[in-house]
Structure formats: structure tokens, C-alpha cells
Design a protein around this motif. Sequence first.
Motif, PDB file in Angstrom:
ATOM      1  N   UNK A 159       0.832  -1.219   0.000  1.00  0.00           N
ATOM      2  CA  UNK A 159       0.000   0.000   0.000  1.00  0.00           C
ATOM      3  C   UNK A 159       0.864   1.267   0.000  1.00  0.00           C
ATOM      4  N   UNK A 160       1.941   1.220  -0.736  1.00  0.00           N
ATOM      5  CA  UNK A 160       2.857   2.364  -0.813  1.00  0.00           C
ATOM      6  C   UNK A 160       2.139   3.627  -1.254  1.00  0.00           C
ATOM      7  N   UNK A 161       1.214   3.489  -2.178  1.00  0.00           N
ATOM      8  CA  UNK A 161       0.455   4.627  -2.704  1.00  0.00           C
ATOM      9  C   UNK A 161      -0.994   4.628  -2.214  1.00  0.00           C
ATOM     10  N   UNK A 162      -1.212   3.935  -1.095  1.00  0.00           N
ATOM     11  CA  UNK A 162      -2.560   3.787  -0.569  1.00  0.00           C
ATOM     12  C   UNK A 162      -3.237   2.546  -1.122  1.00  0.00           C
ATOM     13  N   UNK A 163      -4.537   2.387  -0.825  1.00  0.00           N
ATOM     14  CA  UNK A 163      -5.291   1.249  -1.360  1.00  0.00           C
ATOM     15  C   UNK A 163      -6.754   1.649  -1.515  1.00  0.00           C
ATOM     16  N   UNK A 164      -7.517   0.783  -2.165  1.00  0.00           N
ATOM     17  CA  UNK A 164      -8.923   1.058  -2.470  1.00  0.00           C
ATOM     18  C   UNK A 164      -9.061   2.403  -3.196  1.00  0.00           C
ATOM     19  N   UNK A 171      -0.985   8.907  -3.416  1.00  0.00           N
ATOM     20  CA  UNK A 171       0.135   9.329  -4.258  1.00  0.00           C
ATOM     21  C   UNK A 171      -0.244   9.165  -5.714  1.00  0.00           C
ATOM     22  N   UNK A 172       0.146  10.130  -6.545  1.00  0.00           N
ATOM     23  CA  UNK A 172      -0.122  10.043  -7.972  1.00  0.00           C
ATOM     24  C   UNK A 172       0.735   8.943  -8.595  1.00  0.00           C
ATOM     25  N   UNK A 173       0.138   8.174  -9.489  1.00  0.00           N
ATOM     26  CA  UNK A 173       0.855   7.053 -10.104  1.00  0.00           C
ATOM     27  C   UNK A 173       0.966   7.178 -11.617  1.00  0.00           C
ATOM     28  N   UNK A 180       3.896  12.409  -6.911  1.00  0.00           N
ATOM     29  CA  UNK A 180       3.518  13.476  -5.981  1.00  0.00           C
ATOM     30  C   UNK A 180       2.550  12.939  -4.923  1.00  0.00           C
ATOM     31  N   UNK A 181       2.814  13.331  -3.672  1.00  0.00           N
ATOM     32  CA  UNK A 181       1.918  12.937  -2.593  1.00  0.00           C
ATOM     33  C   UNK A 181       0.656  13.795  -2.640  1.00  0.00           C
ATOM     34  N   UNK A 182      -0.480  13.192  -2.292  1.00  0.00           N
ATOM     35  CA  UNK A 182      -1.759  13.897  -2.329  1.00  0.00           C
ATOM     36  C   UNK A 182      -2.010  14.650  -1.016  1.00  0.00           C
ATOM     37  N   UNK A 214       4.619  -2.184   2.525  1.00  0.00           N
ATOM     38  CA  UNK A 214       4.989  -1.294   1.432  1.00  0.00           C
ATOM     39  C   UNK A 214       6.061  -1.963   0.568  1.00  0.00           C
ATOM     40  N   UNK A 215       6.271  -1.449  -0.635  1.00  0.00           N
ATOM     41  CA  UNK A 215       7.326  -1.996  -1.484  1.00  0.00           C
ATOM     42  C   UNK A 215       8.614  -1.185  -1.286  1.00  0.00           C
ATOM     43  N   UNK A 216       9.641  -1.484  -2.082  1.00  0.00           N
ATOM     44  CA  UNK A 216      10.906  -0.739  -2.080  1.00  0.00           C
ATOM     45  C   UNK A 216      11.448  -0.524  -0.670  1.00  0.00           C
ATOM     46  N   UNK A 217      11.849  -1.605  -0.037  1.00  0.00           N
ATOM     47  CA  UNK A 217      12.323  -1.535   1.341  1.00  0.00           C
ATOM     48  C   UNK A 217      13.519  -0.635   1.562  1.00  0.00           C
ATOM     49  N   UNK A 218      14.159  -0.213   0.498  1.00  0.00           N
ATOM     50  CA  UNK A 218      15.333   0.648   0.592  1.00  0.00           C
ATOM     51  C   UNK A 218      14.976   2.136   0.570  1.00  0.00           C
ATOM     52  N   UNK A 219      13.708   2.483   0.305  1.00  0.00           N
ATOM     53  CA  UNK A 219      13.282   3.866   0.085  1.00  0.00           C
ATOM     54  C   UNK A 219      12.760   4.475   1.389  1.00  0.00           C
ATOM     55  N   UNK A 220      13.626   5.125   2.138  1.00  0.00           N
ATOM     56  CA  UNK A 220      13.250   5.638   3.456  1.00  0.00           C
ATOM     57  C   UNK A 220      12.198   6.740   3.362  1.00  0.00           C
ATOM     58  N   UNK A 221      12.279   7.590   2.333  1.00  0.00           N
ATOM     59  CA  UNK A 221      11.307   8.670   2.194  1.00  0.00           C
ATOM     60  C   UNK A 221       9.900   8.123   1.999  1.00  0.00           C
ATOM     61  N   UNK A 222       9.767   7.066   1.199  1.00  0.00           N
ATOM     62  CA  UNK A 222       8.473   6.417   0.997  1.00  0.00           C
ATOM     63  C   UNK A 222       7.901   5.939   2.318  1.00  0.00           C
TER      64      UNK A 222
END
Length: 523
Positions: A159-164, A171-173, A180-182, A214-222
Amino acid sequence: MKRILISLVTLLSATVYSWGADFTLGADISWCTEMEARGQKVYNYLGEEREATALIKEMGMDAVRLRVWVDPSEHGNYCNADDVLAKALRAKALGMDVMIDFHYSDWWADPAKQNIPKAWEKHKYKQLCADVAEHTKSVLTLLKDNGVTPKWVQVGNETSNGFLWPVGKIRETDGELKGMWMGEDQMKQYAGLFKAGYEATKAVFPEALVIVHLDKGYDSELYMTNLDALKNNGAKWDMIGMSLYPYWAFDSGYTGTIDRLYSECMTNIKDLYARYGTESMITETGFLVDETDLQTTGQGREDFQRLITLCKTATDGHCKGVFYWEPTCKPSKYKLGAFHEDGTPTDIMRAVTTEKLFDEGGPAPEKYDRKIMDIVTNMGTISIELYNETPKHRDAYISSAKAGTLNGTQFHRVIKNFMIQGGKTGDGATIDAEIMYPRFWHKRGAVAAAREGDEKNPTYKSRANQFYIVWDNASHLDKTYTVFGEVVGGMDVFDKIRQVPVDHAQGDKPISEVKIISCEVRN
């Protein structure tokens, strides 16, 4: 001599690490019932047919992860509540832990798509919260009524960019605004939907650990942006789940090395604990299988082994496990599985069995009663993992070594006509390769490490931990097999031995400076 094919990998550390009751190795095998229905079979390294859940337990894994779709009727009803129950009961019968992974979708949910189930499509935010709660309680109650208690429950999948979406999208995909974060309203709705799943889980299983994944376990900002959105809007979680796929990271434009990727993930795990006070787990990973290139699969095993080791030793204890995603898949269906097209495990899965063997506090996996032998020499100790695919030979070697047969013997080096087991199958799969072995009770016994990257043989490049015990003229043993294993510790000692000069023209040559002092079987 019969050629037995193995892939070769260099393990990075000889240190023994405790498996520990709070560290889990598991796999997501949600596809298994669908594969069975299509006639796909899986086998262990000995070629014995197995059910998928029993097989991963046999190889050393102690937990399964099972995804849940809301209404997958258009996809054969696999991963619906009843199908999940059937698979969870298999795990329960084997004494394995269970993770439930709610997608809150009728089919796949991931960072690129989080589609609202068809039955919920017209529902507004508050009704969607009720839908999440009802669906979560319904599935978990079904499990509870049938005696299954999941240890972990994922509320949403990646759910890196949310869900449902679009209701819970944060987040815009797509398009110019991609990444960009919403605004705050979207963040609140994401948190409210997650909170509904959390509270529904606790209503049925108060002790279950609720995971935000979340995905990308290396991405601290995410992670910090996403988790701050949950925390700041009243949502709770018990554990952080990460997807970490080196292959997909590089495919999507990650420009660092795998060392950097792993380092960033381990740092992220520690930083997240400091910020939120919750532990993490790698809930998805996988490595490339290439049937035409054994070196690729060997590298996958090396990378998987290193990931496990780092999660246990480089996170200050804040990583609680690693799950491999769909290892039993054929590479033609999913290229980051860990099995061959014929349904047998690749060498990637040996990372699990080797890790289990290094757990001195527990038994070796069933059917993988491999032994770790420490060969003590005057230059240092070499640790060997003896494979059990030819147990008669292996046990004969162990008995002889325990009796002291090897004590006081010298290492030898041979240059010509040594078999390389990692490429061509059938007769003729030999190359000239430098090896070292201790001479013992018959003409040709070898404990060997092939030279890494043999320039003379670019097709069958060897790895430095390739190890053999070869019986040629031993009348009491079956001459058609090679007993094999690999060096898992003490490669620095082999490097020292390799530096001792010998006259290569003589071929088989004793190395007078190196002697075996003793052989000790560790388990």
C-alpha cells in the motif's frame, strides 16, 4: 562416472548465527492450489514428489503467507476465503505459522493498481471502511472457527500509494504528477481504511501482529511519508512489512549496487524502529531463475543468503524474518521463483537449508540432514556442508573422517581432467580445473574447491566454493556417483593453500606445507 549437476555459489560468511525463535523464514505459496489443479507437481532435491506446503517445510521454512482476494470468481475462485482456509489448514497440520495478506481487491493489488472490489465500487468512504471491517472479520472468523490462528495479518498489499483507489489513494501514479503525494484529506481516508482493517483483525485475533506492507524496502522517504500519514491520522500497526526485490529495483531504474540496496534497506529498518518503535520483516523477495545460465541462479542463491544474513545481523535485531514470494513457480510463469521448469528446486532454495544447518540450536530440516564438517588444518579451519543426495557415500566419508583417517594427511593439487558440475549434462562435462584435496584411503579422494572464473573454460566458469568428494578406486563404494557438498567457511584458508607453489607439470602434487589435523562433525 555419473555427472551430478549443481550450481555453485560463494557464501559470504562462515560465522554461525542463531536462528532464533523470533526470526522466521517463510514463503508465499498462494498459487499452490491453482498449480495443483493445473497438474503442476513439485519435488524435493531427491526427485520425490511433495505437496508444496510440506516441501517448503521440508527445506527449512517455518511459515506460509497466503493472499486473500474479495471475489475472485472471474479467476477460478483461487485465493478466496475457502481456498485460503484450505491452504491454512495444511500449514496448521504441519505446525507452521500463517500470515494472511488481505489485498482488498478482487484480484492483484500492488503499487501500480489498487482496484476497489466490484461489489464495493459505488461505496463512499464510510461504507468502504465498513466493507473492509466486514470482509476482514469474515475471513478471519472462518479461520478461527476451523482452528487456524494466524500469527500475522497484513492490512493491504504493498500500500505504498494507498489502497482502495481512488478513495484511499495517497500518491499520484500516472501522468505529469506521478510520484507526488496527495493532500491531507486523502491521507486521512487512507488511514481510516487501514484503521478499519486493524481493528477488525484485533476483534477476532487480539494477539495477531498487524502488518502495514509497502514496497521498495530501501526507500526511506516512501516509508516515513506513508507511515507518518497513518500515525498522524490515528491508525496503528504492529509490524512493518517490506518488499525487497533487487531485480525489480534495477529494472525500474535503481542506479546503485546490490550492496548499496541492501545497506539502505537495513538502515531503513533500524531508522523505522527508532522513529515508530515497531519491528520490520521482509514479507516479499525473490531472485532471478535462468534455466540457460546456472551462474545467474547461483548468484540468486548468494544474494538470497546474504539478505537473510544481513536481516539477522545488520538490523540490531529489528528485522524478524524473510518471506520468499512464490518460490515453487516455474520460471516460464514467473521468473523470480526458485524452482526449475521440471518442478525441482533450484540452488536458490539451498540458501534456506544452509541457513537452517547453521542454526546450532535446532534440528536440520527433514530430508536435509546435511552435516557441517570442520576440517582443521595447520593453516586454519575449513567448514564443509556435505549434501545428503548420496547419503551412503557421505556417511562412509563421515565415519572415516571421525575415525581419524584424514588426520595427518596432506592436501594435493591436480590440474587436469577434473569434472566441473555446473553446465553441460551427460558425458564429456569435464574441464581442466585447479582443485585441492586431502589424500585418504583410496587412490582418488577429493575435498575440492575449484578456481573461481577459470579463464580456460569460459562456458563452465567455476565458483571458489565448489567442493567434491570423488571416489574412483574404492571397491566398497558405488563408483558411479560423486558425493558432493560445498565450502561454507574458511575460504581464506583455501586461498592460503592455493598460494603455496607446486609444480603444475606434475599434475597430482602433494602440498607438503599443508596438513589436516582433525575433522569434526558439527551436527
